[in-house]
Design an enzyme around this catalytic site. Structure first.
Site, PDB file in Angstrom:
ATOM      1  N   TYR A 154       0.863  -1.191   0.000  1.00 54.93           N
ATOM      2  CA  TYR A 154       0.000   0.000   0.000  1.00 54.93           C
ATOM      3  C   TYR A 154       0.890   1.229   0.000  1.00 54.93           C
ATOM      4  O   TYR A 154       1.910   1.273   0.706  1.00 54.93           O
ATOM      5  CB  TYR A 154      -0.900  -0.002   1.240  1.00 54.93           C
ATOM      6  CG  TYR A 154      -1.728   1.253   1.430  1.00 54.93           C
ATOM      7  CD1 TYR A 154      -1.424   2.156   2.457  1.00 54.93           C
ATOM      8  CD2 TYR A 154      -2.805   1.536   0.603  1.00 54.93           C
ATOM      9  CE1 TYR A 154      -2.188   3.305   2.640  1.00 54.93           C
ATOM     10  CE2 TYR A 154      -3.572   2.685   0.776  1.00 54.93           C
ATOM     11  CZ  TYR A 154      -3.261   3.573   1.797  1.00 54.93           C
ATOM     12  OH  TYR A 154      -4.013   4.712   1.970  1.00 54.93           O
ATOM     13  N   ASP A 249       9.327   2.913  -1.426  1.00 56.52           N
ATOM     14  CA  ASP A 249       8.385   3.582  -0.537  1.00 56.52           C
ATOM     15  C   ASP A 249       8.802   3.243   0.894  1.00 56.52           C
ATOM     16  O   ASP A 249       8.458   2.180   1.413  1.00 56.52           O
ATOM     17  CB  ASP A 249       6.954   3.111  -0.827  1.00 56.52           C
ATOM     18  CG  ASP A 249       5.962   3.709   0.147  1.00 56.52           C
ATOM     19  OD1 ASP A 249       4.749   3.541  -0.081  1.00 56.52           O
ATOM     20  OD2 ASP A 249       6.379   4.340   1.142  1.00 56.52           O
ATOM     21  N   LYS A 277       5.589   9.376   8.061  1.00 56.44           N
ATOM     22  CA  LYS A 277       5.471   8.851   9.428  1.00 56.44           C
ATOM     23  C   LYS A 277       6.553   9.410  10.366  1.00 56.44           C
ATOM     24  O   LYS A 277       6.488  10.546  10.807  1.00 56.44           O
ATOM     25  CB  LYS A 277       5.454   7.320   9.387  1.00 56.44           C
ATOM     26  CG  LYS A 277       4.199   6.780   8.653  1.00 56.44           C
ATOM     27  CD  LYS A 277       4.141   5.276   8.662  1.00 56.44           C
ATOM     28  CE  LYS A 277       3.063   4.766   7.716  1.00 56.44           C
ATOM     29  NZ  LYS A 277       1.724   4.766   8.286  1.00 56.44           N
TER      30      LYS A 277
HETATM   31  P1  KE4 Z   1      -0.233   8.485   4.553  1.00 55.08           P
HETATM   32  O1  KE4 Z   1      -0.840   9.210   3.376  1.00 55.08           O
HETATM   33  O2  KE4 Z   1      -1.260   7.662   5.313  1.00 55.08           O
HETATM   34  O3  KE4 Z   1       0.606   9.394   5.441  1.00 55.08           O
HETATM   35  O4  KE4 Z   1       0.831   7.427   3.992  1.00 55.08           O
HETATM   36  C1  KE4 Z   1       0.405   6.475   3.056  1.00 55.08           C
HETATM   37  C2  KE4 Z   1       1.384   5.303   3.090  1.00 55.08           C
HETATM   38  C3  KE4 Z   1       2.341   5.214   2.102  1.00 55.08           C
HETATM   39  N1  KE4 Z   1       3.239   4.207   2.097  1.00 55.08           N
HETATM   40  C4  KE4 Z   1       3.243   3.268   3.077  1.00 55.08           C
HETATM   41  C5  KE4 Z   1       4.264   2.168   3.037  1.00 55.08           C
HETATM   42  C6  KE4 Z   1       2.278   3.313   4.117  1.00 55.08           C
HETATM   43  O5  KE4 Z   1       2.287   2.358   5.078  1.00 55.08           O
HETATM   44  C7  KE4 Z   1       1.327   4.346   4.126  1.00 55.08           C
HETATM   45  C8  KE4 Z   1       0.236   4.436   5.178  1.00 55.08           C
HETATM   46  N2  KE4 Z   1       0.179   3.358   6.115  1.00 55.08           N
HETATM   47  C9  KE4 Z   1      -1.096   3.114   6.723  1.00 55.08           C
HETATM   48  C10 KE4 Z   1      -0.954   1.949   7.715  1.00 55.08           C
HETATM   49  N3  KE4 Z   1      -0.630   0.730   7.125  1.00 55.08           N
HETATM   50  C11 KE4 Z   1      -1.647   4.327   7.393  1.00 55.08           C
HETATM   51  C12 KE4 Z   1      -2.850   4.057   8.276  1.00 55.08           C
HETATM   52  C13 KE4 Z   1      -4.128   4.533   7.630  1.00 55.08           C
HETATM   53  O6  KE4 Z   1      -4.274   4.415   6.402  1.00 55.08           O
HETATM   54  O7  KE4 Z   1      -4.984   5.014   8.405  1.00 55.08           O
END
Ligand code: KE4
Length: 435
Positions: A154, A249, A277
């Site tokens: 993701y 990523d 993060k």
């Molecule tokens: P954000 O847009 O949520 O800051 O990041 C997206 C993203 C991009 N790449 C990786 C590897 C990620 O894990 C994420 C977001 N992770 C999720 C949890 N697995 C965020 C939690 C959520 O979607 O509420």
């Protein structure tokens, strides 16, 4: 209370229940991000009020050992005094100016020092924005349009990446969400994690068309799934041979699995890196970066447009800078690795004693306990997990004071604030949850 959860060692959660009914009136699904709604484990979410160190408190006054860690940023533990102090100091002078500030250059220099592949970096406001921009950058730099991603990984919610393999899997993807145009999805292809041949096949079926090979170098969104030996090296070789950009990523793995992220841990250098993060220390920050000749594409230096009102705002920069500085202290990553290994070892022992099929993975201070007896190397393997067993485990742990991600397809995060005492509490909760 969830019907499948045993009698609660934690008190009632009636205020959370009421809060959720109210939230649902004004927020889609009652939440601002779908995974928080607990849909995959059944039952209703817990509303949280405060957190400190390795603990989080809900609005009913229950407290939990926290392994969500706000999905990764809380690597120091929640509300680290030095980070909070820095945020307070900076906030006194204003939170955002929409103008260059010194602190952006300072954080950029630290990121460049820490992350092997980055010579220039652009700050944005989320991981989604970082990856979305990185894809546009790869397309601008190569003049190509197709992107290879991996099933189970993701990368945020941009249209390009809410895409699954369709019937024409070798040449185009199909939308994996309402609202994503088929024409957009067609440019994204899905390979299989830890399967170099699946990538090779896509490159051969789309000669000269692949702008980027995008991967979580350690998968964290299908649970924690490490790269097999040689896999990342093979992607590096393929990207170089085909002229595609290798995009790591590292939104989750960056500053998590090593000071320089997975690329440092595994010794494989991508062309473009995405961060998020931890880099914001709990405030909204994302970033993308790479070699100068690639980043020269980014406006206003180059023709690839990308912008953001709050990008690089001093408040978020301060939280990120303080966090990364604290992570540079000697012994930090050894401690994270050690305490996480203790958790994995002891949990494994407990499940073995109970005769419960499981497979545990750990990379640095991220880990996953899979309720399957099969080795887990890719998304298909994860899908063999025992859903009922996981859901009972999740609710049992919650009712016994441990807060886990409400999905088997997530990683658990251990912080510098987790000590032997928290591991012991976790084991005691698991003893109850796995009855
Ligand atoms: P954000 O847009 O949520 O800051 O990041 C997206 C993203 C991009 N790449 C990786 C590897 C990620 O894990 C994420 C977001 N992770 C999720 C949890 N697995 C965020 C939690 C959520 O979607 O509420």
């Amino acid at each position: 209370m969830n019907p499948s959860s045993p009698s609660a060692a934690v008190g009632k959660r009636s205020r959370s229940e009421a809060a959720f009914q109210e939230a649902r009136q004004v927020l889609p699904g009652g939440v601002n991000s779908p995974v928080r709604a607990f849909r995959s484990v059944g039952g209703n979410p817990v509303f949280m009020e405060r957190a400190s160190g390795a603990y989080i408190w809900d609005i009913d006054g229950n407290h939990y050992v926290d392994y969500v860690g706000t999905w990764g940023p809380a690597i120091l533990g929640h509300a680290h005094p030095q980070v909070i102090k820095r945020i307070r100091e900076v906030a006194e002078h204003g939170t955002s100016f929409g103008a260059p500030t010194l602190i952006e250059t300072e954080l950029a220099r630290l990121v460049i020092d820490m992350v092997p592949s980055i010579e220039k970096v652009r700050f944005v406001n989320s991981g989604t924005e970082a990856v979305m921009s990185a894809i546009r950058l790869a397309r601008a730099y190569t003049g190509r349009t197709k992107i290879i991603k991996f099933e189970g990984c993701y990368h945020g919610h941009s249209d390009y990446l809410l895409v699954k393999a369709g019937s024409g899997a070798a040449t185009h993807g199909v939308p994996d969400s309402a609202g994503v145009p088929a024409t957009t999805a067609a440019e994204t292809l899905n390979a299989r994690f830890n399967d170099l041949e699946s990538v090779q096949m896509l490159c051969e079926a789309n000669p000269g068309q692949i702008a980027g090979i995008l991967i979580e170098p350690v998968a964290g969104n299908m649970g924690c799934v490490p790269p097999e030996p040689g896999f990342l090296e093979g992607l590096r070789k393929l990207a170089t041979e085909t002229g595609a950009c290798l995009i790591f990523d590292e939104v989750m793995t960056g500053f998590r699995v090593a000071p320089g992220g997975a690329q440092q841990r595994y010794g494989v250098t991508p062309d473009i890196t995405c961060l998020g993060k931890i880099i914001g220390g709990g405030l909204p920050v994302g970033a993308y970066g790479g070699k100068k000749d690639i980043m020269a594409q980014v406006a206003p230096e180059g023709p690839m447009y990308q912008a953001g009102t709050l990008s690089g705002n001093p408040l978020a920069m301060a939280a990120g800078l303080e966090t990364l500085k604290l992570l540079q202290q000697p012994g930090v990553y050894e401690q994270l690795e050690k305490i996480t290994h203790l958790l994995c070892r002891e949990m494994g022992e407990l499940l073995k004693q109970k005769g419960i099929p499981h497979y545990t993975t750990q990379v640095g201070s991220m880990m996953t306990l899979f309720f399957t007896e099969n080795p887990v190397k890719n998304y298909q393997d994860v899908c063999t997990f025992d859903r009922d067993r996981f859901n009972r485990y999740f609710w049992g742990m919650l009712d016994n004071g441990v807060y886990l991600a409400p999905s088997q397809f997530e990683a658990a995060f251990v912080s510098l604030s987790h000590t032997d005492a928290e591991i012991q509490k976790t084991l005691e909760a698991a003893e109850q949850a796995l009855r």
